[in-house]
Design an enzyme around this catalytic site. Structure first.
Site, PDB file in Angstrom:
ATOM      1  N   ILE A  52      -1.975  -8.169  -1.237  1.00  0.00           N
ATOM      2  CA  ILE A  52      -2.427  -8.037   0.142  1.00  0.00           C
ATOM      3  C   ILE A  52      -1.435  -7.133   0.866  1.00  0.00           C
ATOM      4  O   ILE A  52      -0.232  -7.347   0.763  1.00  0.00           O
ATOM      5  CB  ILE A  52      -2.447  -9.405   0.854  1.00  0.00           C
ATOM      6  N   CYS A  53      -1.966  -6.139   1.568  1.00  0.00           N
ATOM      7  CA  CYS A  53      -1.039  -5.257   2.272  1.00  0.00           C
ATOM      8  C   CYS A  53      -1.022  -5.564   3.753  1.00  0.00           C
ATOM      9  O   CYS A  53      -1.889  -5.159   4.502  1.00  0.00           O
ATOM     10  CB  CYS A  53      -1.413  -3.782   2.061  1.00  0.00           C
ATOM     11  N   VAL A  54      -0.061  -6.350   4.163  1.00  0.00           N
ATOM     12  CA  VAL A  54       0.176  -6.591   5.590  1.00  0.00           C
ATOM     13  C   VAL A  54       1.676  -6.498   5.807  1.00  0.00           C
ATOM     14  O   VAL A  54       2.447  -7.011   5.014  1.00  0.00           O
ATOM     15  CB  VAL A  54      -0.229  -8.009   6.049  1.00  0.00           C
ATOM     16  N   CYS A  71       0.831  -1.209   0.000  1.00  0.00           N
ATOM     17  CA  CYS A  71       0.000   0.000   0.000  1.00  0.00           C
ATOM     18  C   CYS A  71       0.865   1.259   0.000  1.00  0.00           C
ATOM     19  O   CYS A  71       0.455   2.300  -0.507  1.00  0.00           O
ATOM     20  CB  CYS A  71      -0.986   0.009   1.157  1.00  0.00           C
TER      21      CYS A  71
END
Lengths: 1009, 278
Positions: free
Chosen positions: B89-91, A590
């Site tokens: 997926i942003c983790v 992100c």
């Protein structure tokens, strides 16, 4: 460096040639090098090694002086002399070969007559003076003058397994960058208004600063006086805090801000040699030998005295000469270690290539430091030795006598018996790049594999490129495009003709696919492996092979001025895979996608963008056109079916350009979409003034609020994006490109760009109660059907294909790096991140490893010092040394290799070097039973390679089917592949538990089939 | 892509463990002819808009594993702020906070937690993030719709016929406090699938239950070196974590770390209010 200013030559640096080195030194340092004339006195082994590295690095000129005639013994380390040169002046014979290395560096000859003494007059007019093997009294005389005239001076010498270096860069030498590390920076969250203003970093990111470093600031809100302030001196308070002096009269801090380190020049005061002799500053090259520099400081002076008195060096292993030397040394320093001085005397007439490489690589970097003021110079004496490399059976005096051969210098140290061992050794060199070339040079000099049983195998799949020529010194411009291993093998066989017929080059890369070439017989016929690789995959693979075949492995690598060498010895040390450097921390997706705050983030994004625009769509189109049922089979499992089909339709039908102009239009619209509309959309979802629940601005700290860009042809970044993107798009379609900016300007400005309104969120029209499960009836699948109809059938486009772009960082005309730099910089502009030039972008996007010949030379020397031990068959951990260096600081570190870890099952201890062996292709049932009966181990899973042959949860049917199978059959059954005929053994792994049901680790298993 | 033998061994061990006693709500599919071809399946947790769905997670192991994380992506379409439309997926666990002791189980449990506690502030899908922040009910409906269309099979995947470690565990073992968790011993019977949470109540349905059952799952397998704070998304590196992290993940982290008593429905209420303020 008085007259350098007049000489400033603004000739551009050849970035193609110097590419990898520029990432070590930088443009500024290289510009300073380009005005420096270097003199090297004495071109035996050490002198030529230094000269080679300095010529490759690129200075204004290199002048060599050595009127003495070439002897046969010179050939043992002087790789640019040949048998035919014996009797000629060393410098004259060396010059043409040295001059070939770099067309940008003229190599000049300083004339002289044999026996002529060096004088101050001769060394005038140079910016750096290097003396190799010059007597101490002469060093003093020359240094008195250079010191008085502020000319950097280096004296160096190698004697057998010993080396010495002295530096005097003048009474006040300014070093502009002491470590070459990038200036540190980081985001801050507070600055106290205080006498000792404390700065606190954002969320536990370490600042990495040290006391006395300097920083300045940007983007601070509130205490704005700090922005762009004069560098402030730092006192470190903790890993996340530091103080910057009085801030009490500044405004109140509000939020934000970035600190940036400011590198301050350091003034270094060198003593002259005369002064330094009595009060030397000794550099520690090996902490295990902390008292040795003192002894060698006396020893080398004594050696010089001996030479002047006797007009010769001490004879090899001669006790009489040794005791003379000891008493000379004791007069200089009563504490000098007798044993060491004796060894120095024994070896003084010897010269060995690996020591020459270590000292030569080191000194060359010191020369570059003197020219460029980049990196911290040695202060002031370095003494180095590798006595551990001596064979365990010490040769007799008789064995060390000269025989009139080119190996006399090495025989003087190791003796004839060991020379024989060296010449009958069999090594496999994997890689013939930078380390490989240096390795082969050393091997040819020491006579490795030149005996009747000796053989060197060298493999490299690569061909020679221009950027290699800067440090892979066996290659010349005419070799570009040829296979590295082949050219390198021929070059070193020319250096030492004894190698002819004993060096075989190959192009097959190591890997599973070539196990028919590098098979059991191949490994049975070699004594060890030396890696000269540039990637972890191949290193790990060779490590695995060496463990399987129980062969010693010499491993090394360099990164800029840093390098390391590792020794792996069967049944003794851990293997390469046992410990790995932690990989770089990855950036969360992100951050890359929505919240970049550093140029690295925007470069990563633009590298992805490159693939998403110019690689993957063209590949999908081609797959659609060439693979039957592509839509039904492959795509269905991607989870991205609709998007992918839409993309194929767009690239193949709706947006397919028919002319280059349409490509320009396309790239103009891409600009709008990526750097304006997407940003507007993001700001629509998360407005610039959004607050979090605690009332803090959402866009703060590491989240930088973006702003959309408005296209403007006269902004060079905007235009370069259009040019690069249009050309790459055209490449996909085989359309001819264009580079005239005027064309792009004209067309881009005429493109009608649709008005953008942010999508007003995803309103949910369907109520909770009617979710539409099931397949056919749902709207998305209907969409898909409609879209798919737009696709022409593959048959109707028989033979038509797009051309995906194949990323190549080193071709400056292909627009690849241009695109990535432009896209990254546009995005950086969106987020107010300082943009990066093409050079920096290329390094990050291309993951380029900085490299310089000096480090390679030194590290390879260290590897070869370990190779002597491998050849000798040393079998104690403490006999070997792993080495780490950083030439920038400078720093040397050595450590004993780590012992192979001991594991245990039952009462049996084992290491990674142990294995179970099965002959005659057992059945799975026999195999499992053997573990149960012999070791009381229950096997719960059996695997070979990536195949899971059997597991305890396999089920009854599989058990019945597989247990009676022989291993060869089982492997073929599960992997669905035939075992290649050359495969005689399979490496099998099991998971097992002991009688207490505890999982235990057990060695791997070799099953012969 | 080849993986060094030591890493391969670790994977084997993990596969055996995951096959024999998988954590609650998480399973794997393996392929006999290629053990590196591992696909995870996460059961959409009850009480979330993902309930009823089964989400596939793709894995790709590089030769740097386990020093570097495997590449991971959501192979089933999902509407979730931290999962991009392309499946990324942003983790933090999968990127900057990766530790070489982590493995497949840790990743899958982490992603499962992410389904329970989305973090809109480090959105990859900013539309989902925006919706979650602005209109929680709409977010749930949308997520439920996507779940029903893309993630809900007619039949539960066969992998879920194997009982979970927690479900099959005897009460006495599952109350053993784990070394990594400081949660007061949970009643071991609370298993997510069994918890009688009405489907109409979305996220605020007793997260404490969820966590308890998860923790008991985690404390079960000694092989799972699972650190229980997997929720850090990219924002965890934001200064003064509290100032920029939404209350939701903060609460979740607390709940997991300290078993915060407020993590019940009261906490969820607070959270909703806070979100509206944004």
């Amino acid at each position: 460096m008085a007259d350098t200013k007049m000489d400033v030559d603004e000739a551009a640096i050849d970035e193609g040639l110097y590419s990898r080195q520029l990432y070590v030194l930088g443009h500024e340092a290289m510009k300073r090098m380009a005005v420096s004339n270097v003199l090297i006195v004495g071109v035996q082994g050490l002198g030529v090694e230094i000269a080679k590295n300095v010529v490759l690095a690129g200075v204004k000129s290199v002048t060599i002086y050595d009127p003495e005639p070439v002897t046969i013994q010179d050939l043992g380390t002087q790789f640019f002399l040949r048998k035919e040169d014996i009797g000629k002046s060393r410098a004259e014979a060396t010059l043409p070969r040295l001059a070939e290395l770099n067309a940008y560096v003229p190599v000049k000859l300083l004339p002289g007559k044999p026996g002529q003494a060096l004088s101050v007059d001769l060394v005038k007019g140079f910016q750096v003076v290097v003396l190799c093997g010059v007597p101490h009294s002469k060093q003093l005389e020359i240094n008195d003058w250079t010191h008085a005239n502020d000319i950097p001076f280096i004296a160096a010498e190698t004697r057998g397994l010993f080396g010495s270096v002295f530096n005097d860069f003048g009474p006040k030498f300014t070093c502009v960058d002491t470590n070459g590390q990038q200036a540190l920076n980081g985001m801050i969250v507070s600055v106290d208004k205080d006498q000792e203003g404390m700065v606190t970093l954002l969320d536990e990111t370490r600042h990495g600063l040290e006391d006395g470093d300097f920083v300045t600031f940007t983007e601070v809100q509130g205490m704005e006086e700090l922005n762009g302030c004069e560098p402030r001196k730092v006192t470190v308070k903790g890993p996340y805090t530091f103080t910057i002096g009085d801030t009490s009269d500044l405004s109140e801090y509000v939020r934000g801000g970035i600190f940036t380190q400011v590198k301050m020049p350091k003034i270094i005061e060198f003593k002259s040699l005369r002064e330094s002799v009595s009060g030397p500053e000794l550099f520690i090259s090996d902490f295990a030998k902390f008292d040795r520099p003192g002894t060698l400081h006396a020893g080398f002076q004594a050696l010089s005295l001996f030479r002047e008195t006797h007009k010769r060096l001490p004879r090899p292993r001669n006790p009489e000469d040794a005791s003379t030397l000891v008493s000379l040394a004791k007069k200089i320093d009563a504490d000098a270690d007798e044993k060491i001085i004796t060894e120095l005397s024994y070896q003084a007439s010897g010269d060995v290539s690996p020591i020459v490489a270590v000292i030569g690589g080191f000194v060359a970097q010191e020369v570059l430091k003197a020219c460029s003021a980049k990196f911290h110079p040695l202060v002031q004496h370095l003494y180095f030795d590798s006595l551990e490399s001596l064979p365990s059976i010490i040769p007799t005096e008789e064995e060390c006598q000269p025989t009139g051969s080119r190996y006399d210098g090495q025989i003087a140290v190791f003796g004839k018996t060991f020379q024989d061992k060296i010449s009958n050794h069999r090594q496999f060199l994997v890689g013939s790049g930078a380390i490989g070339c240096e390795m082969l040079k050393n091997w040819s000099m020491i006579g490795l594999a030149t005996g009747p049983n000796g053989i060197i195998h060298v493999t490299d799949l690569d061909t020679i490129e221009k950027s290699n020529l800067n440090r892979q010194f066996l290659f010349r411009p005419k070799d570009v495009g040829n296979f590295k291993a082949e050219v390198a093998a021929a070059a070193v066989a020319e250096m030492n003709p004894d190698l002819k017929g004993h060096i075989l080059s190959k192009q097959e890369p190591v890997g599973q696919a070539t196990e028919n070439v590098y098979n059991d017989e191949f490994f049975a016929a070699i004594d060890g492996v030396t890696n000269a690789l540039d990637n972890v995959t191949a290193r790990l693979y060779m490590d695995q092979r060496c463990v399987l075949y129980a062969k010693p492995l010499l491993e090394s690598g360099t990164l800029g001025t840093q390098g390391n060498a590792q020794v792996i010895i069967p049944h003794l040390t851990e293997s390469y895979a046992s410990s790995q450097d932690p990989p770089e921390k990855q950036t969360p997706s992100c951050t890359v996608k929505n919240f970049p705050n550093a140029i690295a983030h925007t470069i990563e994004w633009s590298r992805q963008e490159f693939d998403a625009l110019f690689v993957r769509p063209a590949e999908s189109v081609n797959q659609y056109l060439s693979e039957p049922n592509f839509l039904e089979s492959t795509l269905k499992y991607s989870g991205q079916q609709t998007e992918q089909v839409e993309q194929i339709v767009s690239y193949l039908v709706t947006n397919k350009p028919l002319s280059f102009e349409e490509c320009i239009t396309w790239s103009r619209l891409q600009f709008e979409d990526k750097y304006n509309n997407s940003i507007q959309q993001l700001l629509y979802s998360l407005p610039a003034d959004a607050l979090t629940n605690t009332g803090q601005p959402f866009w703060s700290g590491p989240k930088r609020a973006p702003s959309p860009l408005t296209y403007n042809s006269s902004d060079p970044v905007h235009l370069s994006y259009i040019i690069a993107a249009a050309n790459l798009h055209a490449f996909n379609y085989g359309l001819r490109g264009e580079t005239d900016p005027a064309v792009f300007k004209k067309i881009a400005e005429s493109v009608i760009v649709p008005e953008f309104t942010p999508r007003s969120g995803v309103k949910v029209q369907i109520s909770d109660s009617d979710p539409a499960p099931g397949a056919a009836g749902n709207p998305e699948e209907q969409d898909l059907a409609t879209i798919t109809k737009k696709l022409p059938s593959p048959a109707s486009l028989a033979g038509y294909r797009l051309t995906p772009v194949d990323f190549e960082k080193d071709d400056d005309s292909n627009h690849h790096i241009d695109f990535i730099a432009a896209a990254s910089n546009l995005r950086a502009m969106n987020y107010s991140i300082p943009i990066a030039d093409r050079h920096i972008t290329k390094q990050i996007a291309g993951k380029i490893i900085p490299a310089i010949a000096t480090t390679t030379s030194l590290i390879t020397g260290l590897v070869c010092l370990e190779l002597y031990k491998v050849i000798d068959g040393k079998n104690k951990l403490e006999d070997y040394k792993n080495g780490f260096v950083n030439l920038a600081l400078p720093f040397f570190g050595f450590s004993e290799p780590i012992a192979a870890k001991k594991n245990k099952y039952g009462t049996t201890e084992w290491t990674l070097w142990d294995r179970f062996e099965f002959n005659n292709d057992p059945t799975l049932k026999e195999f499992i039973a053997w573990f149960k009966n012999t070791h009381k181990l229950d096997v719960s899973m059996v695997s070979q390679g990536v195949s899971m042959l059997w597991s305890s949860w396999a089920g009854k049917k599989k058990n019945e089917e597989r247990l009676p199978m022989k291993f060869s059959k089982l492997v073929e059954h599960v992997s669905k592949k035939a075992i290649p005929p050359h495969t005689k053994q399979l490496v099998v792994e099991v998971m097992a538990s002991d009688e207490d049901l505890e999982d235990v680790e057990v060695p791997f298993i070799v099953v012969r089939i | 892509m080849s993986v060094p033998p030591a890493a391969m061994r670790r994977l084997m061990r993990e596969i055996v463990e995951l096959k024999n006693s998988p954590p609650e709500g998480v399973r794997i599919i393996t392929s006999e002819d290629n053990m590196l071809d591992v696909t995870g399946i996460i059961e959409g947790p009850e009480g979330t808009p993902y309930a009823g769905g089964y989400f596939r997670v793709g894995f790709k192991f590089t030769n740097e594993f386990p020093a570097a994380p495997p590449k991971c992506w959501m192979a089933t379409k999902i509407f979730h702020p931290n999962v991009s439309t392309a499946g990324e997926i942003c983790v933090n666990t999968l990127k900057k906070d990766w530790k070489s002791t982590y493995g497949i189980a840790h990743i899958l449990v982490t992603v499962k937690c992410l389904l329970i506690y989305p973090n809109p502030e480090s959105a990859l899908d900013e539309e989902a993030g925006k919706l979650l922040l602005e209109n929680y009910d709409d977010y749930c409906s949308r997520a439920r719709l996507i779940t029903s269309v893309h993630a809900t099979p007619r039949k539960k995947p066969v992998e879920f016929e194997t009982p979970s470690a927690a479900a099959s565990a005897s009460p006495s073992t599952s109350t053993v406090p784990s070394t990594t968790l400081t949660i007061p011993a949970a009643t071991p019977t609370t298993s997510m699938r069994k918890s009688p949470t009405p489907a109409s109540q979305p996220l605020q349905s007793s997260p404490s239950n969820t966590i308890k059952s998860m923790s008991s799952t985690l404390s079960e397998g000694k092989e799972h070196v699972v650190s229980p704070s997997p929720l850090g998304t990219s924002n965890a590196n934001v200064g003064g974590a509290a100032s920029s992290m939404g209350p939701a993940p903060a609460a979740a982290t607390k709940a997991v770390k300290r078993s915060a008593p407020t993590a019940g429905s009261a906490g969820a209420e607070k959270r909703k209010k806070a979100l509206k303020r944004l």
